[in-house]
Design a protein around this motif. Structure first.
Motif: not given
Length: 982
Positions: A752, A757, A763, A800, A802, A808
């Motif tokens: 992390s 982000g 994504r 994931v 974020s 993230s």
């Protein structure tokens, strides 16, 4: 007198109201400031705990590191960046081992000895004021495992403490300033009431000597008020402060320090407005008293005499007629009345009962109920009603009357009656004789009751409403469970339905309803409604228009069905379909990438092999040598890209074994420190009891490096990167996030960062090859796609989380293995460079052995043959499997080694090796290919005892592999001919 009392009461009430208003106001402000201070202290404690978890700090305290100067420079940068005067790392006895550079004019160095002893005893972080409250110290314990302090009684090994010093006047004390509140005398103070003796932590406005009796008395008052608040009593009270002035004070505890925040205002300011209004009210009351006193006294006496006379006359009339009224009421009741004793004997019966059943007083009075009628259910319910002293609603019974020898239906209601406090209860039966007409009425009521039960039992809201106003005239009880509002509110509020529709759907729903009404047709529509608890509920209305000839439509009837669960299921199905589409897309892209990489590797084999051969023939200083070296370097870079494509397409060769993920993380720590730079704080938190995983250690290292480099690029101005390992058990719900997910034990790797982000669009394309958000030329777009391929080929999953501006978090889940992993860590891979032999270097020499080379690509075959012959081997070549069998059959001498491509027309390399094994049992085999084939590799895992060389490879790699096979000392079945892709 009444006026005086009333005025005094009003004054007292106004005073109490004023005090209550101020107490509420002070309590609210004190609570807000206490939360503000608590948040600030929690952030400072987090700074100390982050430093306590820093690997260099633990290494220095445990004797595993001696880089005090490097650590001191790091502490100095942290102190400068976050406004600390000094940062000291000390051992468990409080002896400093490293400290930040002193601030200009800071005075004597910070010595955390007493604080270290207190932390060693409590094993918890603490806050202390020193140097006359001019310096605030935050001290946190350093444990051997690097984790922060847990609950009380922590038994882990304590290796030292980290102490941060900060001046509170420009940070902490500014949080409790009273500038924002419009009071003349308001003051907020921080107090340590647990100290002996208690003391003020923040400086008071006025002089407050610690040894002053007034100051100590005010602190004792605050301590008593804090104790009362801890016991659930009011935390606001009237006290005396350090100036010996009456004040109204509100207190709140400040976590995590245990200090007390006290907010006080002088009592004179609190009651200033009240005292002014009180003087005016007193003057007005006095004047009113003088003016009305005589008149009120005379009027009161006259009214008393008249009221007494009226009450006497009314009482006499009531007593005279009471008995007559009672007799008349009982006699005139159309229903039969029976009064029963506690043992169910009849005490009295009215005329209506006797006439209905054609009985006399002698037939009824004094008899047991079971002797009067035969009705077992009636007797049981009557006994239960007497026991509970309650009532029973009317019900129909068939009563067999013994005296008349006939059965008559009757509706009977009953209630228990308490005649006096000390008397036994009586039971009153109300009995209605049901004639033929009344029996039909009862049947009709029972039918209506069954209809109501049916309506109320439906899993939908049944309703009736006015077609013009949409006001409900009937709503079933199901409405209460769907939206949470009582039925009475549906019926009472004319616009209830309209106001319950979700604001985003209201206009469309009303428009559709009005259009259907204008056309006079039944209709259905869906919309969202807002429930009583704020939930969004999806509803479907099925509406029937009630018509009465040509008259305007006045009534609507319908059903409202709750679709919320259906919509939730549809949403889950869409998510599953989206996951499946994403998996299919990634699989299709992977197959395409694997095919491209295979063909491209054959071309790179030719380019790389020819460039190496050219460099071996060109002497040093030759003008063409830089060109050949450039060709080789470009081929190496292209080979790295193809290996990343193979990793994404899950067609790379893995050599999995049981490994300890903690050891892998530890092995890449040093490299990560160099890659990340000084602006990024690397924190590693590993689970001590982490289970093992079955994977290729080199691929795990590559995966961690790719994730960390990606996080570094997201934090160009620095930040925090955390690598964490943990044992997790995924249930059905958690595993359902992936289309191929299975519940069970896993090892989780979490990476992390606190970077920029990503949005949802980014994504959705994150793991696609060549997708990148970096500037042109700054990235290949293969880093995360390589991670995806490694995870999937290792049987794991990746998630994931974020948000833009929130950083993230990547979580890798690998199946956990019960067997203990090996203890020794692997060495982290170093950045690879293109390797080739210099002109003076020689390949691993051959000894004249005969090698059968089988390759369908002519130029690749030529390059490999030239390398082998240059090395000292005799080479027989064939274009495909059938030709190779023919050459092997025709050749009279020995053939020591078969070097064959895996994928060829007519016959694969595996099939060729099996055919030749019958002719030459001692023949050794070396496979080579641009990607793997299931005949050689199952799911990317190399079978035991099979030697494999991936294209493109260098002459050195080929010569070394051939020599190892012929000498029988090859220690690894698979080899890569070029640099490892990062």
């Amino acid at each position: 007198m009444l006026v005086v009392l009333f005025t005094a009461h009003q004054i007292a009430t106004e005073r109490e109201t004023t005090l209550l208003h101020w107490k509420t106001r002070l309590a609210t402000i004190a609570g807000d400031r206490a939360r503000l201070v608590s948040g600030w202290l929690t952030a400072r404690r987090a700074d100390a705990e982050v430093l306590a978890a820093f690997p260099a700090v633990r290494a220095l305290l445990t004797g595993q590191g001696r880089e005090e100067d490097v650590l001191a420079r790091h502490l100095t940068r942290v102190a400068s960046a976050y406004g600390y005067v000094s940062i000291v790392v000390a051992d468990a006895d409080g002896r400093p081992v490293a400290r930040s550079a002193p601030e200009a004019g800071a005075g004597r160095p910070l010595e955390p000895g007493p604080q270290a002893a207190a932390v060693a005893a409590s094993r918890q972080p603490r806050f202390d004021f020193v140097d006359g409250q001019r310096l605030l110290l935050i001290t946190a314990p350093v444990f051997s495992d690097g984790l922060p302090a847990g609950a009380g009684g922590d038994a882990r090994s304590l290796v030292g403490v980290v102490t941060l010093g900060m001046r509170p006047e420009h940070s902490l004390f500014s949080l409790i300033a009273d500038d924002a509140e419009s009071t003349r005398t308001g003051e907020t103070l921080l107090v340590d009431v647990d100290a002996d003796p208690p003391l003020y932590l923040s400086p008071p406005r006025g002089p407050a000597p610690r040894d002053s009796p007034v100051v100590q008395r005010s602190l004792a008052n605050l301590r008593d008020l804090a104790r009362a608040a801890a016991q659930g009593r009011e935390a606001v009270a009237e006290t005396v402060d350090y100036r010996d002035v009456p004040v109204v004070t509100a207190v709140r505890r400040v976590t995590p320090s245990g200090w007390l925040l006290a907010l006080k205002v002088d009592r004179s300011e609190v009651l200033a407005d009240f005292e002014r209004s009180g003087r005016l009210a007193g003057a007005a009351a006095a004047f009113l008293l003088l003016a009305l006193a005589g008149f009120l006294v005379a009027l009161h006496r006259e009214q008393q005499r008249a009221r007494l006379l009226q009450e006497q006359m009314r009482g006499a009339r009531a007593m005279a007629h009471l008995q007559g009224y009672a007799d008349t009421i009982v006699a005139s009741v159309p229903a039969g009345l029976l009064l029963l004793s506690s043992d169910l004997h009849v005490l009295s019966a009215n005329r209506a009962f006797l006439e209905a059943f054609r009985l006399t007083q002698e037939d009824v009075v004094g008899r047991d109920l079971q002797q009067l009628v035969r009705a077992d259910r009636l007797v049981r319910i009557a006994g239960r009603t007497l026991e509970t002293r309650g009532a029973q609603p009317a019900a129909v019974y068939d009563l067999y009357v013994y005296a008349r020898r006939e059965t008559k239906p009757a509706r009977v209601a009953m209630t228990a009656v308490q005649m006096a406090d000390d008397a036994s209860p009586r039971l009153l039966l109300v009995i209605e004789d049901l004639t033929a007409e009344e029996r039909l009425q009862a049947a009709r009521q029972q039918s209506e009751q069954r209809y109501r039960d049916l309506i109320q039992g439906l899993d939908a809201i049944v309703w009736e409403a006015d077609a013009r106003t949409f006001a409900f005239s009937f709503v079933s009880r199901r409405a209460e469970t769907v939206l949470g509002f009582p039925v009475e509110r549906w019926l009472r509020e004319p616009d209830f339905w309209v106001t319950r529709i979700h604001p985003d759907d209201r206009e469309a729903a009303l428009r559709g309803m009005r259009e259907a009404l204008a056309a006079g047709r039944d209709h259905e529509f869906e919309y969202r409604a807002v429930a009583a608890d704020g939930r969004e509920v999806w509803l479907r209305d099925i509406v029937r228009v009630v018509k009465d000839g040509d008259e305007p439509i006045r009534t609507l009837r319908g059903l409202t069905v709750d679709l919320t669960e259906l919509r939730r299921s549809e949403r889950a199905l869409r998510q599953s379909e989206e996951q499946l589409r994403q998996a299919q897309k990634m699989d299709a892209v992977g197959k395409l990438a694997g095919g491209i990489a295979h063909d491209f590797n054959n071309l790179l084999m030719i380019i790389r092999g020819d460039s190496d051969l050219m460099l071996r023939r060109l002497p040093a200083g030759h003008p063409l040598r830089p060109n050949a070296e450039g060709i080789r370097e470009a081929a190496d870079q292209a080979a790295t890209l193809t290996r990343q494509l193979l990793a994404f397409s899950r067609k790379q060769v893995l050599a999995p074994r049981l490994v300890d993920l903690n050891a892998i993380v530890a092995s890449v720590h040093a490299m990560l420190q160099r890659l990340l730079g000084e602006t990024i704080n690397l924190v590693m938190v590993t689970a001590p009891d982490l289970g093992g995983v079955t994977a290729d250690p080199g691929q795990l290292e590559q995966m961690i490096l790719n994730l960390c480099v990606n996080a570094r690029d997201a934090m160009p101005d620095g930040g925090r990167l955390t690598v964490r390992t943990e044992n997790v058990d995924l249930d059905e719900a958690a595993a359902g996030r992936w289309s191929d997910g299975r519940p069970g034990p896993y090892v989780m790797l979490e990476v992390s960062d606190t970077g920029a982000g990503m949005d949802e669009e980014t994504r959705s394309h994150l793991f696609e090859p060549f997708f990148t958000t970096k500037e042109q030329g700054k990235g290949t777009g293969l880093g995360l796609s390589t991670v995806y391929g490694i995870v999937k080929q290792s049987g794991g999953h990746i998630a994931v989380e974020s948000e833009v501006g929130r950083g993230s978090t990547f979580r890798i889940y690998l199946p956990r293995v019960a067997a203990p992993p090996p203890a020794e860590p692997r060495r982290a891979p170093e950045p690879a460079t293109a390797r080739g032999s210099a002109p003076g270097e020689s390949l691993a020499p051959g000894r004249g052995e005969t090698i059968l080379l089988v390759e369908d690509a002519q130029r690749v075959r030529a390059v490999v043959r030239e390398i082998l012959e240059m090395t000292g081997y005799t080479v027989l070549e064939a274009r495909h499997g059938a030709e190779a069998v023919e050459v092997a059959t025709r050749h009279a001498g020995p053939i020591h080694l078969l070097v064959t491509d895996v994928v060829m027309p007519q016959m694969s390399g595996r099939e060729l090796a099996q055919r030749l094994a019958t002719l030459r049992p001692d023949l050794k085999v070396l496979y080579m290919s641009g990607y793997t084939d299931d005949a050689i590799v199952r799911h990317g895992v190399l079978a035991s005892g099979i030697a494999f060389l991936s294209k493109p490879f260098t002459p050195d790699a080929l010569a070394l592999k051939v020599r190892e096979l012929l000498d029988g000392v090859a220690d690894a079945p698979a080899a890569s001919g070029g640099p490892r892709a990062r």
